[in-house]
Design a protein around this motif. Structure first.
Motif, PDB file in Angstrom:
ATOM      1  N   TRP A 221      -2.243  -5.518  -2.469  1.00  0.00           N
ATOM      2  CA  TRP A 221      -1.002  -4.886  -2.907  1.00  0.00           C
ATOM      3  C   TRP A 221      -1.143  -4.515  -4.369  1.00  0.00           C
TER       4      TRP A 221
ATOM      5  N   LEU B 247      -0.287  -0.288  -0.775  1.00  0.00           N
ATOM      6  CA  LEU B 247      -1.367  -1.091  -0.216  1.00  0.00           C
ATOM      7  C   LEU B 247      -2.689  -0.335  -0.364  1.00  0.00           C
TER       8      LEU B 247
ATOM      9  N   LYS C  70       8.734  -4.529  -3.837  1.00  0.00           N
ATOM     10  CA  LYS C  70       8.493  -5.790  -4.514  1.00  0.00           C
ATOM     11  C   LYS C  70       9.806  -6.480  -4.860  1.00  0.00           C
TER      12      LYS C  70
ATOM     13  N   TYR D 163       6.190  -9.335  -1.817  1.00  0.00           N
ATOM     14  CA  TYR D 163       5.828  -8.137  -1.071  1.00  0.00           C
ATOM     15  C   TYR D 163       6.673  -8.087   0.191  1.00  0.00           C
TER      16      TYR D 163
END
Lengths: 109, 119
Positions: free
Chosen positions: A90, A97, B100, B105
């Protein structure tokens, strides 16, 4: 630059053998790393993430910052583990990604 | 419930044609991503939407690529004057919140992809 490297295109093992799918990364800062899996004729799905430190379907992965690695391991492979596995990072630089090229795991009976 | 859907699943285009690829994200998902996956490679980021706002289009390979999400739900990826190098699987993904939120995540859920072949 952020980069994820999976050195093996194909890993073939026998049922019951240990499996290790290799993943190395380059990233500035503290990365978040994941393993995604794609079974035959299915969509890409999250297998596990390093922050959760959990075992999914018998798979584990430990983040090694010194070696910049996040290898996926399973002590005893099963035929249903056969799939394409992608390591991903990430990226905070752009909220995206970054995937490796993937490793095909084939478990033979 | 239904996951992310994409249409068409397969598209064959002659070089120079324009194509439009559709993505229906999971209902209520704020974030939407497009990825391009060439043969033998992992997915590569193209662009990201938060609701209707395109916050990142840094991955679009050329100005022939254009994406929109006008009402913050369905998204369309358009490729003008297709070239052979555009042949790939185009993946759409959505996540519930912005990428975020709270330092965590937010999992992206992927669609089945559209396989584009440019002849």
């Amino acid at each position: 630059a952020q980069r994820v490297t999976q050195p093996e295109k194909l890993l073939s093992v026998f049922k019951g053998a240990p499996v290790e799918l290799k993943c190395n990364y380059s990233y500035s800062g503290s990365p978040e790393l994941f393993w995604y899996v794609q079974y035959s004729r299915q969509r890409l799905q999250l297998l596990l993430r390093h922050i959760s430190r959990e075992s999914i379907k018998g798979f584990t992965a430990d983040l090694n910052k010194g070696e910049t690695s996040f290898h996926l391991k399973k002590p005893f492979a099963q035929e249903e583990d056969s799939a394409m596995y992608y390591c991903a990072l990430w990226s905070l630089y752009g909220n995206k990604l970054v995937f490796g090229a993937g490793t095909i795991l084939r478990v033979k009976s | 419930g239904a996951g992310v859907s994409q249409s068409p699943r397969y598209k064959v285009a002659k070089r120079g044609q324009d194509v439009a690829l559709r993505c229906d994200p999971i209902s209520g998902h704020v974030s939407l991503f497009w990825y391009q996956q060439a043969l033998g490679q992992g997915p590569e980021f193209l662009t990201y939407f938060q609701n209707e706002a395109q916050l990142d289009k840094s991955g679009l390979p050329s100005d022939r690529f254009f994406a929109e999400r006008p009402e913050g739900s369905v998204s369309t990826l358009k490729i003008q004057r297709t070239q052979q190098e555009d042949s790939a699987v185009y993946l759409c993904a959505s996540s519930l919140n912005s990428p975020k939120t709270g330092g965590t995540y937010n999992e992206q859920f992927f669609g089945p992809g559209t396989r584009l072949t440019v002849l």
